[in-house]
Write an enzyme that holds these catalytic residues in place. Structure first.
Site, PDB file in Angstrom:
ATOM      1  N   PRO A 247       4.862  17.573   2.225  1.00 50.07           N
ATOM      2  CG  PRO A 247       5.197  18.818   0.266  1.00 50.07           C
ATOM      3  CD  PRO A 247       4.904  18.963   1.743  1.00 50.07           C
ATOM      4  CB  CYS A 248       8.191  13.628   3.206  1.00 52.59           C
ATOM      5  SG  CYS A 248       6.884  12.564   3.827  1.00 52.59           S
ATOM      6  CG  HIS A 249       4.124  12.867  -1.323  1.00 55.85           C
ATOM      7  ND1 HIS A 249       3.545  13.555  -0.282  1.00 55.85           N
ATOM      8  CD2 HIS A 249       3.711  13.477  -2.460  1.00 55.85           C
ATOM      9  CE1 HIS A 249       2.786  14.538  -0.771  1.00 55.85           C
ATOM     10  NE2 HIS A 249       2.882  14.513  -2.097  1.00 55.85           N
TER      11      HIS A 249
END
Length: 283
Positions: A247-249
């Site tokens: 989850p780089c978001h």
């Protein structure tokens, strides 16, 4: 008059230049530290703070990059490549490739010729995805914004000689369940990641950020064990090969700004809002 920060930066830049000019001789920590007029202890700490990796890791990356160029552009044997890189033999070259690239030098030279990759396209709440898997797990997941052919071309560029089969397998199905099931079941999803130790450590730390939660680059750096290396951590986040699952978001700027996203800032905002809403419903 030069400030301490400017002096430190100049020393690190000088050390990086020294590494690039002398990596074939595999210089020791003490040798590089002496070159920039620091004790090995202080040089090690300063270099990791500025570069995000230890001096030893940086030297390893330089060595592997040089070996990759030789294997890619010449017909040199693995033994000759090892010697040209400054390593004592193919054993060290093999170990270094496994550590840094997640594959053997032979596999790299063959462009993943022995690797079998299944891939498919699927819809998500945020647009179409391409999902690819090896027998070990998901190796690639990205949003499709320029058509299926372009998305497949990007996947194929990673391992140009791998055997590709357009088919949906159970590994892909389990990964896509994340859009409809509880994020706590993430441990059921297998990942097959190709990256440096530093990148993989950052990606592993990202997995601990809960759905609906957010973190900053500086906090992520600290939790990953690289306090002060926010910029290097940000670069690792940007090289995330598996959209959404890693989850780089969920990483935003310390100011509260959403920041950039490999697949678009608007999509990032939509994902963050969607996860926050789902978390609120479950509570």
């Amino acid at each position: 008059m030069e400030t301490q920060q400017e002096l430190d930066y100049r020393r690190i830049a000088d050390a990086i230049g020294f590494f690039r000019d002398n990596f074939k001789s595999q210089p020791k920590l003490e040798e590089v530290a002496q070159h920039v007029h620091l004790s090995p202890f202080h040089f090690q700490r300063m270099f990791q703070q500025w570069a995000g990796v230890t001096p030893k890791q940086f030297l390893q990356y330089l060595s592997v990059e040089h070996a990759k160029e030789i294997l890619k552009n010449t017909g040199a044997s693995l033994f000759d490549t090892a010697l040209e890189t400054g390593l004592s033999g193919t054993g060290r070259l093999h170990d270094l490739f496994i550590k840094v690239e997640g594959m053997t030098p032979g596999e790299y030279k063959n462009g993943g010729a022995l690797l079998k990759i299944n891939y498919s396209f699927a819809d998500s709440p945020f647009g179409q995805l391409i999902v690819a898997s090896t027998p070990k797990g998901i190796c690639h997941m990205a949003f499709v914004d320029e058509g299926e052919d372009a998305a497949f071309a990007k996947l194929k560029a990673i391992f140009p000689n791998a055997a590709y089969n357009r088919i949906v397998d159970m590994i892909q199905q389990n990964a896509l369940f994340v859009f409809s099931q509880d994020w706590s079941r993430l441990d059921e999803i297998k990942l097959h990641l190709k990256g440096t130790d530093f990148q993989i450590k950052v990606w592993e730390t990202l997995l601990a950020v809960p759905s609906g939660g957010l973190t900053t680059y500086s906090t992520l750096a600290k939790k990953a064990g690289y306090d002060g290396a926010s910029r290097a951590v940000g670069t690792a986040v940007g090289h995330n090969p598996v959209a959404f699952l890693i989850p780089c978001h969920r990483v935003i700027k310390a100011t509260g700004d959403i920041g950039q996203y490999h697949w678009g800032a608007l999509r990032k905002s939509a994902i963050i809002g969607w996860e926050a809403a789902r978390r609120g419903v479950k509570q």
